[in-house]
Design a protein around this motif. Structure first.
Motif: not given
Length: 84
Positions: A15-36
């Protein structure tokens, strides 16, 4: 380096910004779960563990932030993608 250590610094988002990203554990999709990670400005979610069509591709961020992923991490990310 752990995920938490990696994101102690600001990174440039698509998006063009310099940011500290937030970590989110265990978000599910149709094929499993992810860390995003999530940009606090544009709120885009990026799958960090493997390529998934439900989330933005972390390699987009890697192209903007050379120190984000090593070559080995890029290969591991692409090794087991979910189907499109």
């Amino acid at each position: 380096m752990s995920l938490n250590e990696k994101f102690q610094n600001k990174f440039h988002c698509v998006c063009g910004e310099n940011v500290f990203f937030e970590i989110i554990d265990n978000i599910e999709c149709d094929w499993g779960s992810h860390t995003v990670i999530q940009c606090p400005k544009c709120e885009d979610l990026f799958s960090f563990d493997c390529e998934c069509p439900a989330f933005q591709n972390i390699l987009k961020l890697s192209s903007l932030n050379e120190q984000l992923f090593s070559d080995k991490e890029k290969l591991d990310y692409l090794k087991n993608p979910h189907p499109n």
